[in-house]
Motif scaffolding. Structure first.
Motif, short mmCIF file in Angstrom:
data_model
loop_
_atom_site.label_atom_id
_atom_site.label_comp_id
_atom_site.label_asym_id
_atom_site.label_seq_id
_atom_site.Cartn_x
_atom_site.Cartn_y
_atom_site.Cartn_z
N SER A 185 3.79 -0.52 14.15
CA SER A 185 4.05 -1.76 14.05
C SER A 185 2.79 -2.98 14.35
N GLY A 186 2.96 -4.29 14.40
CA GLY A 186 2.39 -5.34 13.47
C GLY A 186 3.45 -5.16 12.40
N PRO A 187 2.27 -6.52 11.33
CA PRO A 187 2.97 -7.23 10.95
C PRO A 187 3.33 -6.44 9.03
N ALA A 188 3.82 -6.21 9.07
CA ALA A 188 4.09 -5.28 7.67
C ALA A 188 5.77 -4.98 8.05
N SER A 189 6.05 -3.79 6.27
CA SER A 189 7.79 -3.89 7.17
C SER A 189 7.26 -2.25 5.51
N PHE A 190 8.08 -1.94 5.59
CA PHE A 190 8.90 -0.76 4.90
C PHE A 190 9.75 -1.19 3.49
N ALA A 191 10.01 -2.71 3.73
CA ALA A 191 11.14 -3.41 2.65
C ALA A 191 10.75 -4.06 2.18
N THR A 192 9.97 -4.65 0.89
CA THR A 192 9.85 -6.49 0.32
C THR A 192 10.88 -7.36 0.87
N GLY A 193 10.25 -7.95 1.64
CA GLY A 193 11.18 -9.50 1.33
C GLY A 193 12.42 -8.88 2.86
N VAL A 194 12.06 -8.14 3.40
CA VAL A 194 13.05 -8.26 4.87
C VAL A 194 12.11 -6.89 5.43
N SER A 195 12.31 -7.58 7.35
CA SER A 195 11.69 -6.49 7.81
C SER A 195 12.50 -5.57 8.14
N GLU A 196 11.36 -3.96 7.95
CA GLU A 196 12.12 -3.24 8.13
C GLU A 196 11.43 -1.97 8.79
N THR A 197 11.17 -1.67 10.00
CA THR A 197 9.63 -1.23 10.98
C THR A 197 9.66 0.29 10.71
N THR A 198 11.16 0.85 10.63
CA THR A 198 11.19 2.57 10.64
C THR A 198 12.26 2.34 9.34
N THR A 199 11.35 3.92 9.15
CA THR A 199 11.49 4.91 8.13
C THR A 199 12.23 6.08 7.65
N THR A 200 12.89 7.03 6.70
CA THR A 200 12.32 8.10 7.12
C THR A 200 12.34 9.30 5.70
N SER A 214 0.50 -0.92 0.00
CA SER A 214 0.20 0.53 0.32
C SER A 214 0.79 1.23 0.16
N ASN A 215 0.47 2.38 -0.46
CA ASN A 215 1.59 3.45 -0.71
C ASN A 215 0.02 4.49 0.11
N LEU A 216 1.37 4.59 1.20
CA LEU A 216 1.23 6.03 2.20
C LEU A 216 1.86 7.27 1.72
N THR A 217 0.54 8.44 1.66
CA THR A 217 0.66 9.51 1.04
C THR A 217 0.61 10.41 3.01
N LEU A 218 2.33 11.37 2.75
CA LEU A 218 1.81 12.07 3.95
C LEU A 218 2.21 13.05 3.37
N THR A 219 1.20 13.74 4.58
CA THR A 219 1.38 16.04 4.13
C THR A 219 1.47 16.47 5.56
N LEU A 220 1.72 17.58 5.30
CA LEU A 220 1.38 18.61 6.34
C LEU A 220 0.32 19.09 6.69
N THR A 241 5.19 9.66 -1.16
CA THR A 241 4.63 8.62 -1.02
C THR A 241 5.56 7.61 -0.56
N VAL A 242 5.61 6.75 0.38
CA VAL A 242 6.03 6.28 0.97
C VAL A 242 5.12 4.44 1.13
N PRO A 243 5.93 3.24 0.74
CA PRO A 243 5.37 1.92 0.17
C PRO A 243 5.98 0.91 1.72
N ILE A 244 4.49 0.68 1.90
CA ILE A 244 4.41 -0.55 3.29
C ILE A 244 4.30 -1.89 2.56
N TYR A 245 4.13 -2.75 2.91
CA TYR A 245 4.57 -3.84 2.38
C TYR A 245 3.94 -4.90 3.79
N ALA A 246 3.24 -6.16 3.50
CA ALA A 246 2.03 -7.35 3.74
C ALA A 246 4.15 -8.29 4.15
N ILE A 247 3.85 -8.97 5.35
CA ILE A 247 5.15 -10.00 5.49
C ILE A 247 4.09 -11.35 5.59
#
Length: 597
Positions: free
Chosen positions: A397-412, A368-374, A423-429
């Motif tokens: 927090s939960g079963p998802a990642s900011f990278a595909t195939g690996v666990s990445e729970t934080t990004t900037t 899913s693509n997360l769109t960030l706005t102020l 836009t920042v993508p988020i992936y299912a595990i």
């Protein structure tokens, strides 16, 4: 304190005769009733049967008769006085009439029987929109849908005509045996033709207009306003964010001297606001003001005001002028209202997170693509002002990642003011299901959003649990009556994923059982059949609708994935009777035994 039992009376001074009841859903002939001191009394058992068959919930403890009207019936008890007596009549548990009942020996059986005055039952039914009439021998009645024809908002001096339209349950129109008579009550001066329904009022106010047919009464409030002498303004908000986006809905009302809406006023008025601030949608600039004509229909008109991109921390008046009327004369000095509109400086108050989809497929690396706005205080995207970008930290927090195939729970991400955002993508595990919370924070502001990660449709299944309960009050639905204290079984069906987690899916379920009787919705079930109800607050609500022979349909909730139904053993169905619940979406079927309902 014990119950007060009605006293028994001797037969002296009593005239017995045979009475008949003829309702659309119940009839009885040769009922022994009597007249004493000019009042006709009927045995309470027959009265209760007539009410039950007419769709009313009925409970009786010897001195209190409680009626529960059918769904959609609104009691109109304004014309009833509670009074006094040894017998109480309640509607929805609230006492509406106290009367004197009597106990006499029934001429046919010789057994003591309780009798009540039929006149007061007529009053109660009339208050429940149930037309009924009594000619001394025959009690006739039918539930009716009543519409009072006529305008409920008029201007003083204006003539209006009222009529009653009565409709039977089958949709046909019901013509009463007697003419409708009319009356009016109110604090001001008003008249209505007793037989014509022609209404006029010479002073403003609220009047109760009542149409009566025999013991049936229907009352509606009529608002009478004076001539238009002023204009009132109101706004959905008078404090707008100076972001060029925030709007306020302006409502314009033509009012009389008492501030009442003049409901038959048609005309126009002009709204003005200084050009230094906001502007009307569709308005034009003329000199130092932005203005727009607002057309009033039935006394009301609206306009939309948009905040400016700048000019924060200022206040300005919104005014009205130039009232015109298409049908009424206006006073020389119309009183115009005004509003004070203020604008606030936009401040970056939160980080908006908008996912392209809130559901991830845990059977794959679906994203899913997360769109960030102020966003400012109103939740609008900040598009201007002396704002730098914000360095945002995102946490999962939960079963998802900011990278595909690996666990990445934080990004900037670095987010600038503007309407498009970042836009920042988020992936299912794969193989992991559950709720996913994404939190964004930076520069003292934050935001959050929640997604869910579930397996695709092919991994759904169905689970069913059962619990036993007891009916807390008498239950009547159609021709089925079940007394309080009757045991039942509550079934809960849940759509689940491969890990046993509930899935928020609206699936259609079919329910059947191993009995051979034919089920028809709304009719008395055969003696060897189970009876199915919907659920509200852990208790049965209404009969499930039959989808076919011995087949019922219910749907799981799109919010919880759950569906509930209650089963009564109303006859001779064995405790080992099989109940089958089938999910039409997944074709999953669960079989339960009915238990000792």
């Amino acid at each position: 304190m014990g119950l007060t039992v009605p006293a028994a009376f001797a037969a002296t001074g009593v005239t017995w005769s045979q009475k008949n009841i003829d309702f659309s859903t119940y009839a009885a002939s040769g009922v022994s009733g009597y007249t004493a001191s000019g009042t006709t009394y009927m045995p309470i058992w027959y009265v209760m049967q007539a009410l039950k068959k007419s769709g009313y919930g009925v409970s009786f403890n010897g001195r209190v008769l409680n009626l529960t009207p059918p769904q959609g019936t609104t009691p109109n008890t304004a014309g009833l006085t509670v009074g006094s007596g040894n017998f109480s009549i309640e509607i929805n548990g609230q006492s509406v009439k106290n009367i004197d009942s009597q106990v006499r020996n029934d001429p046919a059986s010789g057994k003591p029987t309780q009798y009540i005055p039929i006149y007061y039952i007529q009053q109660i039914l009339s208050a429940l929109s149930f037309y009924n009439a009594w000619d001394g021998t025959n009690w006739t009645g039918r539930p009716v849908d009543v519409t009072m024809l006529g305008t409920q908002t008029v201007t003083e001096g204006q003539m209006d005509a009222f009529a009653l339209e009565l409709q039977n349950p089958d949709g046909s129109f019901f013509i009463p045996n007697h003419s409708v008579t009319w009356s009016v009550n109110g604090a001001g001066e008003a008249q209505i033709g007793k037989n014509t329904g022609i209404f006029t009022a010479t002073s403003p106010g609220i009047y109760d207009v009542t149409g009566s047919v025999d013991s049936f009464h229907w009352t509606e409030a009529v608002q009478v306003s004076g001539q238009a002498v002023g204009v009132q303004l109101s706004a959905s908000t008078t404090k707008l964010m100076a972001d060029g986006t925030t709007t306020s809905a302006i409502t314009v009302r033509a009012v009389d001297a008492a501030g009442n809406l003049v409901t038959n006023f048609n005309g126009s008025v002009q709204l003005n606001i200084p050009v230094a601030g906001g502007s009307f949608v569709g308005g034009i600039t003329s000199g130092t003001v932005n203005q727009i004509p607002v057309y009033l229909y039935n006394g009301v008109g609206t306009a939309t005001l948009t905040a400016p991109l700048d000019s924060p921390q200022i206040s300005e008046p919104l005014t009205a002028a130039s009232l015109t009327s298409a049908s009424q004369s206006l006073p020389a000095n119309v009183q115009y209202g005004s509003l004070n509109i203020s604008y606030q400086t936009p401040v970056i108050s939160q980080i908006g997170i908008s996912p392209s989809t809130t559901t991830l497929d845990s059977n794959s690396n679906n994203s899913s693509n997360l769109t960030l706005t102020l966003e400012d205080q109103q939740g609008n995207v900040v598009t201007n002002g002396p704002f730098a970008g914000v360095n945002v930290t995102l946490t999962i927090s939960g079963p998802a990642s900011f990278a595909t195939g690996v666990s990445e729970t934080t990004t900037t991400a670095y987010v600038f003011p503007g309407s498009t955002g970042v836009t920042v993508p988020i992936y299912a595990i794969a193989g992991q299901s559950g709720s996913v919370t994404v939190t964004a924070s930076g520069a003292g502001v934050s935001g959050t959003t929640v997604l869910s990660s579930n397996p695709s449709q092919s991994s759904r299944s169905l689970t069913v649990s059962q619990a036993h309960g007891t009916l807390t009050s008498d239950l009547t639905d159609g021709s089925i009556t079940i007394p309080a204290g009757t045991p039942f079984t509550l079934y809960t069906a849940t759509v689940i994923d491969g890990n046993g987690n509930p899935l928020p899916q609206a699936d259609t379920l079919w329910i059947s059982d191993s009995t051979t009787a034919s089920a028809t919705s709304g009719q008395t079930t055969p003696s060897d059949e189970l009876t199915y109800f919907g659920v509200e607050g852990g208790q049965p609500s209404q009969l499930l609708q039959a989808a076919g022979t011995n087949l019922y349909s219910i749907a799981t909730s799109g919010a919880t994935g759950k569906a509930q139904f209650i089963v009564f053993n109303t006859g001779n169905a064995p405790a080992s009777t099989s109940i089958n619940i089938r999910d039409l979406t997944t074709n999953a079927t669960v079989t339960m035994t009915s238990g000792s309902n």
